[in-house]
Design a protein around this motif. Structure first.
Motif, PDB file in Angstrom:
ATOM      1  N   GLU A 450       0.770  -1.307  -0.039  1.00  0.00           N
ATOM      2  CA  GLU A 450      -0.102  -0.150   0.012  1.00  0.00           C
ATOM      3  C   GLU A 450       0.883   1.291  -0.025  1.00  0.00           C
ATOM      4  O   GLU A 450       0.622   2.249  -0.656  1.00  0.00           O
ATOM      5  CB  GLU A 450      -0.923   0.002   1.180  1.00  0.00           C
ATOM      6  N   LYS A 451       1.757   1.259   0.780  1.00  0.00           N
ATOM      7  CA  LYS A 451       2.772   2.387   0.746  1.00  0.00           C
ATOM      8  C   LYS A 451       3.594   2.744  -0.569  1.00  0.00           C
ATOM      9  O   LYS A 451       4.088   3.912  -0.877  1.00  0.00           O
ATOM     10  CB  LYS A 451       3.757   2.264   2.132  1.00  0.00           C
ATOM     11  N   ASP A 452       3.668   1.803  -1.420  1.00  0.00           N
ATOM     12  CA  ASP A 452       4.173   1.998  -2.747  1.00  0.00           C
ATOM     13  C   ASP A 452       3.170   2.433  -3.786  1.00  0.00           C
ATOM     14  O   ASP A 452       3.559   2.704  -5.001  1.00  0.00           O
ATOM     15  CB  ASP A 452       4.916   0.812  -3.387  1.00  0.00           C
ATOM     16  N   LEU A 453       1.806   2.881  -3.432  1.00  0.00           N
ATOM     17  CA  LEU A 453       1.047   3.456  -4.310  1.00  0.00           C
ATOM     18  C   LEU A 453       1.235   4.766  -4.407  1.00  0.00           C
ATOM     19  O   LEU A 453       1.747   5.482  -3.579  1.00  0.00           O
ATOM     20  CB  LEU A 453      -0.484   3.161  -3.869  1.00  0.00           C
ATOM     21  N   PRO A 454       0.971   5.440  -5.667  1.00  0.00           N
ATOM     22  CA  PRO A 454       0.262   4.646  -6.922  1.00  0.00           C
ATOM     23  C   PRO A 454       1.430   4.060  -7.767  1.00  0.00           C
ATOM     24  O   PRO A 454       2.561   4.595  -7.516  1.00  0.00           O
ATOM     25  CB  PRO A 454      -0.324   5.855  -7.635  1.00  0.00           C
ATOM     26  N   VAL A 455       0.952   3.110  -8.213  1.00  0.00           N
ATOM     27  CA  VAL A 455       1.771   2.336  -9.719  1.00  0.00           C
ATOM     28  C   VAL A 455       1.676   3.447 -10.529  1.00  0.00           C
ATOM     29  O   VAL A 455       0.475   3.510 -11.281  1.00  0.00           O
ATOM     30  CB  VAL A 455       1.479   0.784  -9.735  1.00  0.00           C
ATOM     31  N   LEU A 456       2.716   4.235 -11.013  1.00  0.00           N
ATOM     32  CA  LEU A 456       2.549   5.045 -11.898  1.00  0.00           C
ATOM     33  C   LEU A 456       2.474   4.506 -13.127  1.00  0.00           C
ATOM     34  O   LEU A 456       3.270   3.783 -13.798  1.00  0.00           O
ATOM     35  CB  LEU A 456       3.655   6.165 -11.833  1.00  0.00           C
ATOM     36  N   LEU A 457       1.555   5.191 -14.101  1.00  0.00           N
ATOM     37  CA  LEU A 457       1.239   4.828 -15.583  1.00  0.00           C
ATOM     38  C   LEU A 457       2.443   5.519 -16.050  1.00  0.00           C
ATOM     39  O   LEU A 457       2.508   6.769 -16.257  1.00  0.00           O
ATOM     40  CB  LEU A 457      -0.073   5.331 -16.040  1.00  0.00           C
ATOM     41  N   PRO A 458       3.317   4.729 -16.878  1.00  0.00           N
ATOM     42  CA  PRO A 458       4.479   5.527 -17.426  1.00  0.00           C
ATOM     43  C   PRO A 458       4.020   6.320 -18.728  1.00  0.00           C
ATOM     44  O   PRO A 458       3.017   5.989 -19.338  1.00  0.00           O
ATOM     45  CB  PRO A 458       5.306   4.463 -18.032  1.00  0.00           C
ATOM     46  N   GLU A 459       4.775   7.376 -18.766  1.00  0.00           N
ATOM     47  CA  GLU A 459       4.365   8.645 -20.021  1.00  0.00           C
ATOM     48  C   GLU A 459       4.780   7.934 -21.401  1.00  0.00           C
ATOM     49  O   GLU A 459       3.681   8.026 -22.153  1.00  0.00           O
ATOM     50  CB  GLU A 459       5.280   9.770 -19.662  1.00  0.00           C
ATOM     51  N   LYS A 460       5.980   7.173 -21.455  1.00  0.00           N
ATOM     52  CA  LYS A 460       6.250   6.763 -22.792  1.00  0.00           C
ATOM     53  C   LYS A 460       5.923   5.355 -23.026  1.00  0.00           C
ATOM     54  O   LYS A 460       6.703   4.423 -22.707  1.00  0.00           O
ATOM     55  CB  LYS A 460       7.903   7.075 -23.046  1.00  0.00           C
ATOM     56  N   VAL A 461       4.859   5.056 -23.859  1.00  0.00           N
ATOM     57  CA  VAL A 461       4.346   3.766 -24.091  1.00  0.00           C
ATOM     58  C   VAL A 461       3.975   3.699 -25.573  1.00  0.00           C
ATOM     59  O   VAL A 461       3.135   4.758 -25.897  1.00  0.00           O
ATOM     60  CB  VAL A 461       3.211   3.310 -23.044  1.00  0.00           C
ATOM     61  N   ASP A 462       4.117   2.699 -26.238  1.00  0.00           N
ATOM     62  CA  ASP A 462       3.814   2.688 -27.542  1.00  0.00           C
ATOM     63  C   ASP A 462       2.148   1.905 -27.534  1.00  0.00           C
ATOM     64  O   ASP A 462       2.044   0.883 -27.131  1.00  0.00           O
ATOM     65  CB  ASP A 462       4.419   1.554 -28.463  1.00  0.00           C
TER      66      ASP A 462
END
Ligand SMILES: [Zn+2]
Length: 502
Positions: A450-462
Protein backbone atom coordinates in the motif's frame (compact mmCIF):
# COMPACT_ATOMS: atom_id res chain seq x y z
CA UNK A 1 -26.38 34.36 -28.72
CA UNK A 2 -26.60 36.68 -25.70
CA UNK A 3 -24.60 35.25 -22.84
CA UNK A 4 -26.54 34.71 -19.66
CA UNK A 5 -25.00 36.99 -17.07
CA UNK A 6 -24.81 34.79 -14.07
CA UNK A 7 -23.00 37.34 -11.89
CA UNK A 8 -25.73 39.97 -12.36
CA UNK A 9 -28.34 37.49 -11.22
CA UNK A 10 -26.21 36.52 -8.26
CA UNK A 11 -25.92 40.18 -7.22
CA UNK A 12 -29.71 40.58 -7.37
CA UNK A 13 -30.11 37.60 -5.08
CA UNK A 14 -27.56 39.00 -2.66
CA UNK A 15 -29.68 42.15 -2.36
CA UNK A 16 -32.83 40.15 -1.73
CA UNK A 17 -31.02 38.10 0.91
CA UNK A 18 -29.84 41.19 2.74
CA UNK A 19 -33.19 42.99 2.61
CA UNK A 20 -35.37 40.04 3.46
CA UNK A 21 -32.87 38.56 5.94
CA UNK A 22 -33.06 35.20 4.21
CA UNK A 23 -30.66 32.62 5.56
CA UNK A 24 -27.29 32.49 3.80
CA UNK A 25 -24.98 29.65 2.92
CA UNK A 26 -22.83 28.81 5.91
CA UNK A 27 -25.18 30.47 8.43
CA UNK A 28 -25.44 27.07 10.06
CA UNK A 29 -22.11 25.31 9.53
CA UNK A 30 -23.51 22.13 11.06
CA UNK A 31 -26.09 21.94 8.26
CA UNK A 32 -24.04 20.24 5.58
CA UNK A 33 -25.18 19.05 2.18
CA UNK A 34 -23.27 17.08 -0.44
CA UNK A 35 -24.38 17.13 -4.08
CA UNK A 36 -22.53 14.84 -6.48
CA UNK A 37 -23.35 14.47 -10.16
CA UNK A 38 -22.00 11.88 -12.58
CA UNK A 39 -18.68 13.02 -14.02
CA UNK A 40 -18.41 13.26 -17.81
CA UNK A 41 -15.91 11.54 -20.09
CA UNK A 42 -13.93 14.36 -21.66
CA UNK A 43 -14.03 12.56 -25.01
CA UNK A 44 -15.31 15.49 -27.01
CA UNK A 45 -17.36 18.65 -26.64
CA UNK A 46 -20.18 18.87 -24.15
CA UNK A 47 -23.68 18.55 -25.56
CA UNK A 48 -27.21 19.39 -24.44
CA UNK A 49 -27.45 16.07 -22.58
CA UNK A 50 -24.65 17.21 -20.27
CA UNK A 51 -26.35 20.57 -19.80
CA UNK A 52 -29.67 18.95 -18.89
CA UNK A 53 -27.93 16.58 -16.49
CA UNK A 54 -25.86 19.15 -14.61
CA UNK A 55 -28.64 21.72 -14.27
CA UNK A 56 -30.53 19.27 -12.03
CA UNK A 57 -27.64 19.03 -9.57
CA UNK A 58 -27.18 22.78 -9.73
CA UNK A 59 -30.83 23.46 -8.87
CA UNK A 60 -30.54 21.22 -5.81
CA UNK A 61 -27.24 22.79 -4.72
CA UNK A 62 -28.64 26.34 -5.03
CA UNK A 63 -31.84 25.50 -3.19
CA UNK A 64 -29.89 23.98 -0.31
CA UNK A 65 -27.57 26.99 -0.27
CA UNK A 66 -30.57 29.32 0.05
CA UNK A 67 -31.83 27.20 2.93
CA UNK A 68 -28.65 27.95 4.82
CA UNK A 69 -26.76 24.74 4.19
CA UNK A 70 -23.02 24.54 3.76
CA UNK A 71 -23.06 22.88 0.35
CA UNK A 72 -20.28 20.77 -1.13
CA UNK A 73 -20.79 20.55 -4.90
CA UNK A 74 -17.61 19.26 -6.53
CA UNK A 75 -16.89 18.33 -10.11
CA UNK A 76 -14.47 16.06 -11.94
CA UNK A 77 -13.57 14.20 -15.08
CA UNK A 78 -13.92 10.50 -15.73
CA UNK A 79 -10.86 10.82 -17.90
CA UNK A 80 -9.33 7.36 -18.37
CA UNK A 81 -10.66 4.86 -20.86
CA UNK A 82 -11.14 3.72 -24.40
CA UNK A 83 -12.82 6.80 -25.89
CA UNK A 84 -9.79 8.98 -25.08
CA UNK A 85 -7.37 6.30 -26.21
CA UNK A 86 -9.14 5.63 -29.50
CA UNK A 87 -9.42 9.32 -30.29
CA UNK A 88 -5.73 9.75 -29.46
CA UNK A 89 -4.76 6.85 -31.72
CA UNK A 90 -6.79 8.30 -34.60
CA UNK A 91 -5.23 11.75 -34.15
CA UNK A 92 -1.73 10.40 -33.32
CA UNK A 93 -1.39 12.46 -30.15
CA UNK A 94 -0.85 11.27 -26.58
CA UNK A 95 -4.11 10.36 -24.77
CA UNK A 96 -3.13 12.65 -21.89
CA UNK A 97 -2.66 15.64 -24.17
CA UNK A 98 -5.93 15.00 -25.96
CA UNK A 99 -7.79 14.42 -22.67
CA UNK A 100 -6.64 17.63 -20.99
CA UNK A 101 -7.31 19.70 -24.09
CA UNK A 102 -10.91 18.47 -23.98
CA UNK A 103 -11.15 19.13 -20.26
CA UNK A 104 -10.09 22.76 -20.75
CA UNK A 105 -12.79 23.27 -23.38
CA UNK A 106 -15.51 21.49 -21.47
CA UNK A 107 -14.72 23.35 -18.26
CA UNK A 108 -15.21 26.68 -20.04
CA UNK A 109 -18.57 25.47 -21.42
CA UNK A 110 -19.75 24.52 -17.95
CA UNK A 111 -18.69 27.86 -16.51
CA UNK A 112 -20.67 29.60 -19.25
CA UNK A 113 -23.73 27.62 -18.23
CA UNK A 114 -23.34 29.28 -14.83
CA UNK A 115 -23.30 26.04 -12.88
CA UNK A 116 -21.87 26.46 -9.38
CA UNK A 117 -19.07 24.00 -8.70
CA UNK A 118 -16.26 24.09 -6.16
CA UNK A 119 -13.57 24.23 -8.84
CA UNK A 120 -10.80 24.06 -6.25
CA UNK A 121 -12.00 20.53 -5.55
CA UNK A 122 -11.93 19.46 -9.21
CA UNK A 123 -10.70 15.88 -9.67
CA UNK A 124 -9.29 13.88 -12.59
CA UNK A 125 -9.53 10.08 -12.52
CA UNK A 126 -6.43 9.90 -14.78
CA UNK A 127 -4.16 11.75 -12.29
CA UNK A 128 -1.96 9.79 -9.85
CA UNK A 129 -3.45 11.47 -6.74
CA UNK A 130 -6.82 10.03 -7.78
CA UNK A 131 -5.90 6.63 -9.28
CA UNK A 132 -3.85 5.88 -6.19
CA UNK A 133 -7.26 5.28 -4.61
CA UNK A 134 -8.53 3.24 -7.57
CA UNK A 135 -5.52 0.98 -6.97
CA UNK A 136 -6.03 1.02 -3.20
CA UNK A 137 -9.61 -0.15 -3.76
CA UNK A 138 -8.34 -2.97 -5.99
CA UNK A 139 -5.91 -4.09 -3.27
CA UNK A 140 -8.66 -4.06 -0.68
CA UNK A 141 -10.86 -6.26 -2.88
CA UNK A 142 -7.87 -8.53 -3.62
CA UNK A 143 -7.14 -8.98 0.11
CA UNK A 144 -10.79 -9.89 0.67
CA UNK A 145 -10.65 -12.39 -2.23
CA UNK A 146 -13.15 -10.31 -4.19
CA UNK A 147 -10.62 -9.57 -6.95
CA UNK A 148 -9.30 -12.71 -8.61
CA UNK A 149 -7.65 -13.89 -11.80
CA UNK A 150 -8.73 -16.71 -14.08
CA UNK A 151 -8.48 -17.82 -17.66
CA UNK A 152 -11.63 -16.91 -19.45
CA UNK A 153 -13.20 -16.60 -22.82
CA UNK A 154 -13.73 -12.92 -23.19
CA UNK A 155 -15.52 -10.69 -25.65
CA UNK A 156 -12.88 -9.41 -27.99
CA UNK A 157 -13.07 -6.68 -30.60
CA UNK A 158 -10.70 -7.59 -33.44
CA UNK A 159 -10.63 -3.99 -34.65
CA UNK A 160 -9.96 -2.17 -31.32
CA UNK A 161 -7.89 -5.23 -30.26
CA UNK A 162 -9.37 -5.10 -26.81
CA UNK A 163 -11.53 -7.03 -24.41
CA UNK A 164 -15.03 -5.67 -23.90
CA UNK A 165 -17.54 -5.92 -21.07
CA UNK A 166 -21.04 -7.07 -22.03
CA UNK A 167 -22.19 -3.50 -21.45
CA UNK A 168 -19.79 -2.31 -24.14
CA UNK A 169 -21.42 -4.46 -26.80
CA UNK A 170 -24.49 -3.37 -28.73
CA UNK A 171 -26.25 -5.97 -30.91
CA UNK A 172 -23.16 -8.19 -31.03
CA UNK A 173 -20.98 -5.30 -32.13
CA UNK A 174 -18.32 -3.19 -30.43
CA UNK A 175 -19.92 -0.08 -28.97
CA UNK A 176 -16.95 2.02 -30.11
CA UNK A 177 -16.10 0.92 -33.64
CA UNK A 178 -19.15 -1.11 -34.71
CA UNK A 179 -17.16 -4.24 -35.67
CA UNK A 180 -18.54 -7.66 -34.78
CA UNK A 181 -17.32 -9.00 -31.43
CA UNK A 182 -15.63 -12.43 -31.19
CA UNK A 183 -14.19 -14.57 -28.35
CA UNK A 184 -10.65 -15.04 -27.12
CA UNK A 185 -9.22 -16.97 -24.15
CA UNK A 186 -7.05 -14.84 -21.83
CA UNK A 187 -5.99 -14.56 -18.17
CA UNK A 188 -8.22 -11.86 -16.76
CA UNK A 189 -9.00 -10.04 -13.53
CA UNK A 190 -12.52 -10.22 -12.15
CA UNK A 191 -14.44 -8.58 -9.31
CA UNK A 192 -16.63 -11.14 -7.59
CA UNK A 193 -19.89 -9.21 -7.75
CA UNK A 194 -21.90 -12.46 -7.83
CA UNK A 195 -21.26 -12.78 -4.08
CA UNK A 196 -23.70 -9.90 -3.75
CA UNK A 197 -26.37 -11.11 -6.19
CA UNK A 198 -28.86 -12.06 -3.50
CA UNK A 199 -28.35 -8.80 -1.60
CA UNK A 200 -28.64 -6.71 -4.77
CA UNK A 201 -31.91 -8.41 -5.55
CA UNK A 202 -33.30 -8.05 -2.04
CA UNK A 203 -32.39 -4.39 -1.75
CA UNK A 204 -34.33 -3.55 -4.91
CA UNK A 205 -37.39 -3.75 -2.64
CA UNK A 206 -36.15 -0.62 -0.89
CA UNK A 207 -36.41 1.28 -4.17
CA UNK A 208 -40.06 0.45 -4.77
CA UNK A 209 -42.04 3.66 -5.09
CA UNK A 210 -38.80 5.61 -5.53
CA UNK A 211 -37.57 4.25 -8.85
CA UNK A 212 -39.80 3.63 -11.89
CA UNK A 213 -41.13 0.05 -11.77
CA UNK A 214 -39.78 -0.55 -15.29
CA UNK A 215 -36.22 0.23 -14.19
CA UNK A 216 -36.47 -1.98 -11.10
CA UNK A 217 -37.69 -4.80 -13.35
CA UNK A 218 -34.73 -4.32 -15.69
CA UNK A 219 -32.39 -4.60 -12.72
CA UNK A 220 -34.16 -7.76 -11.60
CA UNK A 221 -33.79 -9.33 -15.03
CA UNK A 222 -30.14 -8.35 -15.15
CA UNK A 223 -29.53 -10.20 -11.87
CA UNK A 224 -31.73 -12.99 -13.28
CA UNK A 225 -32.28 -15.31 -10.33
CA UNK A 226 -33.83 -18.69 -11.07
CA UNK A 227 -34.47 -21.52 -8.67
CA UNK A 228 -34.09 -25.04 -9.94
CA UNK A 229 -32.26 -28.33 -9.70
CA UNK A 230 -28.72 -29.30 -10.60
CA UNK A 231 -28.58 -32.79 -12.08
CA UNK A 232 -25.49 -34.94 -12.69
CA UNK A 233 -25.46 -36.99 -15.88
CA UNK A 234 -22.70 -39.61 -15.66
CA UNK A 235 -20.34 -39.94 -18.65
CA UNK A 236 -20.70 -43.49 -19.99
CA UNK A 237 -16.97 -44.10 -20.49
CA UNK A 238 -15.74 -42.69 -17.20
CA UNK A 239 -18.02 -42.70 -14.17
CA UNK A 240 -15.91 -40.00 -12.50
CA UNK A 241 -16.91 -37.45 -15.11
CA UNK A 242 -20.25 -35.82 -14.39
CA UNK A 243 -22.03 -33.53 -16.81
CA UNK A 244 -23.78 -31.05 -14.53
CA UNK A 245 -26.97 -29.51 -15.81
CA UNK A 246 -29.10 -26.76 -14.29
CA UNK A 247 -32.83 -26.86 -14.96
CA UNK A 248 -35.94 -25.16 -13.63
CA UNK A 249 -38.01 -27.99 -15.15
CA UNK A 250 -36.89 -31.19 -13.45
CA UNK A 251 -40.45 -32.45 -14.10
CA UNK A 252 -39.45 -33.02 -17.74
CA UNK A 253 -36.54 -35.33 -16.89
CA UNK A 254 -38.10 -38.38 -18.60
CA UNK A 255 -38.20 -36.35 -21.79
CA UNK A 256 -34.41 -35.92 -21.97
CA UNK A 257 -33.11 -37.46 -25.22
CA UNK A 258 -29.68 -35.80 -25.52
CA UNK A 259 -27.25 -33.37 -23.82
CA UNK A 260 -25.74 -30.26 -25.41
CA UNK A 261 -22.55 -28.57 -24.19
CA UNK A 262 -21.58 -24.96 -24.94
CA UNK A 263 -18.45 -24.72 -27.15
CA UNK A 264 -16.48 -22.89 -24.41
CA UNK A 265 -16.85 -25.69 -21.86
CA UNK A 266 -13.56 -27.27 -20.73
CA UNK A 267 -15.23 -30.65 -20.19
CA UNK A 268 -15.39 -31.19 -23.98
CA UNK A 269 -11.63 -31.97 -24.02
CA UNK A 270 -12.27 -34.99 -21.75
CA UNK A 271 -15.34 -36.12 -23.67
CA UNK A 272 -13.69 -36.17 -27.11
CA UNK A 273 -10.25 -37.42 -25.98
CA UNK A 274 -10.52 -40.68 -27.97
CA UNK A 275 -13.49 -39.86 -30.15
CA UNK A 276 -13.45 -40.46 -33.89
CA UNK A 277 -15.35 -37.14 -34.21
CA UNK A 278 -12.63 -35.19 -32.39
CA UNK A 279 -11.45 -33.06 -35.32
CA UNK A 280 -14.97 -32.30 -36.45
CA UNK A 281 -15.83 -31.12 -32.92
CA UNK A 282 -12.72 -28.94 -32.66
CA UNK A 283 -13.46 -27.32 -36.03
CA UNK A 284 -17.03 -26.63 -34.93
CA UNK A 285 -15.83 -25.01 -31.69
CA UNK A 286 -13.41 -22.77 -33.57
CA UNK A 287 -16.19 -21.59 -35.87
CA UNK A 288 -18.66 -21.04 -33.01
CA UNK A 289 -16.34 -18.82 -31.01
CA UNK A 290 -16.30 -16.33 -33.88
CA UNK A 291 -20.04 -15.83 -33.62
CA UNK A 292 -21.38 -13.21 -31.24
CA UNK A 293 -23.35 -14.35 -28.21
CA UNK A 294 -26.34 -12.25 -29.16
CA UNK A 295 -26.52 -14.02 -32.51
CA UNK A 296 -26.00 -17.40 -30.87
CA UNK A 297 -28.88 -16.78 -28.48
CA UNK A 298 -31.21 -15.49 -31.19
CA UNK A 299 -34.40 -17.52 -31.44
CA UNK A 300 -34.54 -16.81 -35.18
CA UNK A 301 -31.20 -18.43 -35.96
CA UNK A 302 -31.15 -22.02 -37.22
CA UNK A 303 -29.67 -24.29 -34.54
CA UNK A 304 -26.32 -25.92 -35.27
CA UNK A 305 -24.30 -28.54 -33.43
CA UNK A 306 -21.99 -31.52 -33.71
CA UNK A 307 -22.11 -35.04 -32.23
CA UNK A 308 -19.18 -35.94 -29.96
CA UNK A 309 -19.57 -39.66 -30.60
CA UNK A 310 -20.07 -40.19 -26.86
CA UNK A 311 -22.94 -40.80 -24.45
CA UNK A 312 -24.12 -39.96 -20.96
CA UNK A 313 -26.43 -42.09 -18.79
CA UNK A 314 -29.97 -41.03 -17.88
CA UNK A 315 -30.12 -41.04 -14.04
CA UNK A 316 -33.55 -42.78 -13.87
CA UNK A 317 -33.89 -44.93 -16.98
CA UNK A 318 -30.21 -45.78 -17.60
CA UNK A 319 -30.71 -44.91 -21.29
CA UNK A 320 -27.75 -43.76 -23.39
CA UNK A 321 -28.06 -40.07 -24.24
CA UNK A 322 -25.93 -38.75 -27.14
CA UNK A 323 -23.73 -35.79 -26.20
CA UNK A 324 -23.56 -32.83 -28.59
CA UNK A 325 -21.70 -29.53 -28.72
CA UNK A 326 -24.02 -26.73 -29.79
CA UNK A 327 -23.52 -22.99 -29.86
CA UNK A 328 -27.11 -22.20 -28.90
CA UNK A 329 -25.98 -23.14 -25.38
CA UNK A 330 -24.18 -20.20 -23.79
CA UNK A 331 -21.25 -20.81 -21.43
CA UNK A 332 -22.78 -18.79 -18.64
CA UNK A 333 -26.32 -20.10 -18.89
CA UNK A 334 -26.57 -22.27 -15.77
CA UNK A 335 -23.65 -24.69 -16.01
CA UNK A 336 -23.04 -24.36 -19.76
CA UNK A 337 -24.58 -27.79 -20.39
CA UNK A 338 -28.27 -28.33 -21.05
CA UNK A 339 -30.38 -31.46 -20.90
CA UNK A 340 -32.16 -31.67 -24.24
CA UNK A 341 -35.91 -31.94 -23.71
CA UNK A 342 -37.24 -31.45 -27.24
CA UNK A 343 -40.85 -32.21 -26.31
CA UNK A 344 -40.97 -29.32 -23.84
CA UNK A 345 -38.35 -26.74 -24.79
CA UNK A 346 -38.61 -24.96 -28.11
CA UNK A 347 -34.87 -24.50 -28.67
CA UNK A 348 -34.23 -28.18 -27.90
CA UNK A 349 -37.12 -29.04 -30.22
CA UNK A 350 -35.55 -27.16 -33.12
CA UNK A 351 -32.15 -28.73 -32.38
CA UNK A 352 -33.67 -32.25 -32.27
CA UNK A 353 -35.48 -31.70 -35.58
CA UNK A 354 -32.26 -30.54 -37.22
CA UNK A 355 -30.22 -33.46 -35.83
CA UNK A 356 -32.94 -36.13 -36.20
CA UNK A 357 -33.10 -36.86 -32.49
CA UNK A 358 -35.89 -38.55 -30.53
CA UNK A 359 -38.70 -36.32 -29.23
CA UNK A 360 -40.49 -37.65 -26.15
CA UNK A 361 -43.72 -36.23 -24.73
CA UNK A 362 -43.76 -36.38 -20.92
CA UNK A 363 -46.12 -33.52 -19.97
CA UNK A 364 -49.69 -33.15 -21.21
CA UNK A 365 -52.09 -30.22 -20.76
CA UNK A 366 -54.43 -30.44 -17.72
CA UNK A 367 -57.60 -30.53 -19.82
CA UNK A 368 -56.64 -32.12 -23.13
CA UNK A 369 -54.52 -34.81 -24.74
CA UNK A 370 -51.34 -34.36 -26.71
CA UNK A 371 -50.34 -36.39 -29.78
CA UNK A 372 -47.00 -38.04 -30.53
CA UNK A 373 -46.46 -35.70 -33.47
CA UNK A 374 -46.07 -32.09 -32.34
CA UNK A 375 -45.34 -28.96 -34.35
CA UNK A 376 -43.68 -27.12 -31.50
CA UNK A 377 -42.62 -27.88 -27.92
CA UNK A 378 -45.27 -27.88 -25.20
CA UNK A 379 -43.60 -25.59 -22.63
CA UNK A 380 -46.44 -25.18 -20.11
CA UNK A 381 -46.97 -27.10 -16.86
CA UNK A 382 -49.47 -29.95 -16.87
CA UNK A 383 -49.74 -33.62 -15.96
CA UNK A 384 -46.67 -35.85 -16.07
CA UNK A 385 -46.98 -38.79 -18.50
CA UNK A 386 -44.53 -41.51 -19.63
CA UNK A 387 -42.60 -40.66 -16.47
CA UNK A 388 -42.31 -43.93 -14.54
CA UNK A 389 -43.37 -43.64 -10.90
CA UNK A 390 -44.14 -39.93 -11.39
CA UNK A 391 -46.79 -40.47 -14.08
CA UNK A 392 -50.06 -38.74 -13.20
CA UNK A 393 -48.49 -36.07 -11.00
CA UNK A 394 -49.15 -32.36 -11.42
CA UNK A 395 -45.85 -31.30 -13.01
CA UNK A 396 -45.27 -28.42 -10.58
CA UNK A 397 -45.33 -30.88 -7.68
CA UNK A 398 -43.31 -33.23 -9.85
CA UNK A 399 -40.31 -30.90 -9.74
CA UNK A 400 -40.09 -31.37 -5.97
CA UNK A 401 -40.55 -35.16 -6.16
CA UNK A 402 -37.98 -35.62 -8.93
CA UNK A 403 -35.50 -33.53 -6.95
CA UNK A 404 -36.06 -35.67 -3.82
CA UNK A 405 -35.33 -38.85 -5.75
CA UNK A 406 -32.19 -37.39 -7.36
CA UNK A 407 -30.97 -36.23 -3.95
CA UNK A 408 -31.42 -39.74 -2.55
CA UNK A 409 -29.41 -41.15 -5.47
CA UNK A 410 -26.70 -38.52 -4.93
CA UNK A 411 -27.22 -37.27 -8.48
CA UNK A 412 -28.99 -33.97 -7.92
CA UNK A 413 -29.60 -31.08 -5.58
CA UNK A 414 -31.63 -27.88 -5.33
CA UNK A 415 -29.75 -25.00 -6.83
CA UNK A 416 -30.02 -21.30 -7.57
CA UNK A 417 -28.66 -19.83 -10.75
CA UNK A 418 -28.01 -16.16 -11.51
CA UNK A 419 -27.68 -14.50 -14.86
CA UNK A 420 -25.36 -11.96 -13.24
CA UNK A 421 -21.68 -12.72 -13.95
CA UNK A 422 -18.53 -11.63 -12.20
CA UNK A 423 -17.22 -8.34 -13.51
CA UNK A 424 -14.26 -8.61 -15.88
CA UNK A 425 -12.20 -5.51 -15.12
CA UNK A 426 -8.82 -5.94 -16.83
CA UNK A 427 -8.11 -4.24 -20.14
CA UNK A 428 -5.23 -4.82 -22.54
CA UNK A 429 -4.99 -1.08 -23.11
CA UNK A 430 -2.74 1.79 -22.08
CA UNK A 431 -4.98 4.63 -20.89
CA UNK A 432 -6.14 3.31 -17.51
CA UNK A 433 -5.04 2.76 -13.92
CA UNK A 434 -2.32 0.06 -13.79
CA UNK A 435 -3.32 -3.03 -11.82
CA UNK A 436 -1.19 -2.97 -8.62
CA UNK A 437 -0.04 -6.58 -8.83
CA UNK A 438 3.40 -8.14 -9.26
CA UNK A 439 3.99 -11.56 -10.82
CA UNK A 440 6.89 -13.39 -9.16
CA UNK A 441 8.30 -16.73 -10.31
CA UNK A 442 8.72 -17.83 -6.68
CA UNK A 443 5.72 -16.29 -4.94
CA UNK A 444 3.12 -16.13 -7.71
CA UNK A 445 0.67 -13.23 -7.61
CA UNK A 446 1.82 -10.63 -5.07
CA UNK A 447 -0.02 -7.36 -4.30
CA UNK A 448 1.97 -4.11 -4.36
CA UNK A 449 2.49 -2.71 -0.84
CA UNK A 450 0.00 0.00 0.00
CA UNK A 451 2.81 2.42 0.83
CA UNK A 452 4.17 2.01 -2.73
CA UNK A 453 0.96 3.34 -4.33
CA UNK A 454 0.35 4.75 -6.82
CA UNK A 455 1.85 2.46 -9.42
CA UNK A 456 2.50 5.19 -11.96
CA UNK A 457 1.33 4.86 -15.53
CA UNK A 458 4.48 5.44 -17.58
CA UNK A 459 4.45 8.41 -19.93
CA UNK A 460 6.24 6.86 -22.89
CA UNK A 461 4.45 3.79 -24.18
CA UNK A 462 3.64 2.62 -27.66
CA UNK A 463 -0.12 2.52 -27.20
CA UNK A 464 -1.06 1.48 -30.73
CA UNK A 465 -3.08 -1.74 -30.19
CA UNK A 466 -1.34 -5.02 -31.01
CA UNK A 467 -3.61 -7.51 -29.23
CA UNK A 468 -1.56 -7.47 -26.04
CA UNK A 469 -1.11 -4.89 -23.30
CA UNK A 470 0.87 -1.82 -24.46
CA UNK A 471 2.54 -1.61 -21.02
CA UNK A 472 4.35 -4.90 -21.79
CA UNK A 473 6.53 -3.00 -24.26
CA UNK A 474 7.90 -0.71 -21.53
CA UNK A 475 10.66 -2.63 -19.75
CA UNK A 476 11.28 0.08 -17.21
CA UNK A 477 7.69 -0.27 -16.07
CA UNK A 478 7.52 -4.06 -16.29
CA UNK A 479 10.75 -4.95 -14.43
CA UNK A 480 10.48 -4.63 -10.67
CA UNK A 481 11.28 -6.58 -7.51
CA UNK A 482 8.95 -8.88 -5.64
CA UNK A 483 7.67 -7.26 -2.41
CA UNK A 484 7.91 -10.66 -0.68
CA UNK A 485 11.18 -12.35 -1.75
CA UNK A 486 12.94 -9.29 -3.25
CA UNK A 487 13.83 -11.24 -6.42
CA UNK A 488 13.32 -9.85 -9.90
CA UNK A 489 9.66 -9.89 -10.92
CA UNK A 490 7.24 -8.44 -13.48
CA UNK A 491 4.37 -6.03 -13.07
CA UNK A 492 0.88 -6.86 -14.28
CA UNK A 493 0.66 -5.23 -17.74
CA UNK A 494 -3.11 -4.70 -17.73
CA UNK A 495 -5.06 -1.61 -16.75
CA UNK A 496 -8.46 -1.35 -15.09
CA UNK A 497 -11.72 -0.79 -16.91
CA UNK A 498 -12.73 2.85 -16.67
CA UNK A 499 -15.90 1.97 -14.72
CA UNK A 500 -13.65 1.03 -11.80
CA UNK A 501 -12.36 4.64 -11.68
CA UNK A 502 -15.82 6.11 -11.36
ZN1 LIG B 1 8.65 -13.33 -4.84
Amino acid sequence: MREYNFYEVEKKWQKIWEEEKILRAGDFPEKKFYVLVMFPYPSGDLHMGHCRNYVIGDVIARKKKMEGYDVLHPFGWDSFGLPAENAAIRRKIHPREWTFKNIEESREDIKKMGILYDWDREIFTCKPDYYKWTQWLFLLLFKRKLAYRKKAFVNFCPSCKTVLANEQIAHGRCERCGKEVTKKELEQWFFKITDYAERLLKDLEKLEGKWPERVIEMQRNWIGKSEGVEIDFIFEENKDIKLKVFTTRADTIYGVTFLTISPENEIIKEIIKNSEYKNEVLRYIERSLKISEIERASILREKTGVFTGKYAIHPFTGEKLPIFVGDYVLAHYGTGIVMGVPGHDQRDFEFARKMNLKIKIVIKPFDSEIGEEIERAYEEYGIMINSGEFTGLDSKNGIEKVCEKLEKMGLGRKSISFRLRDWLISRQRYWGAPIPIIHCENCGIVPVNEKDLPVLLPEKVDYIPKGRSPLETNEEFMNTTCPKCKNKAKRDPDTMDTFVDS
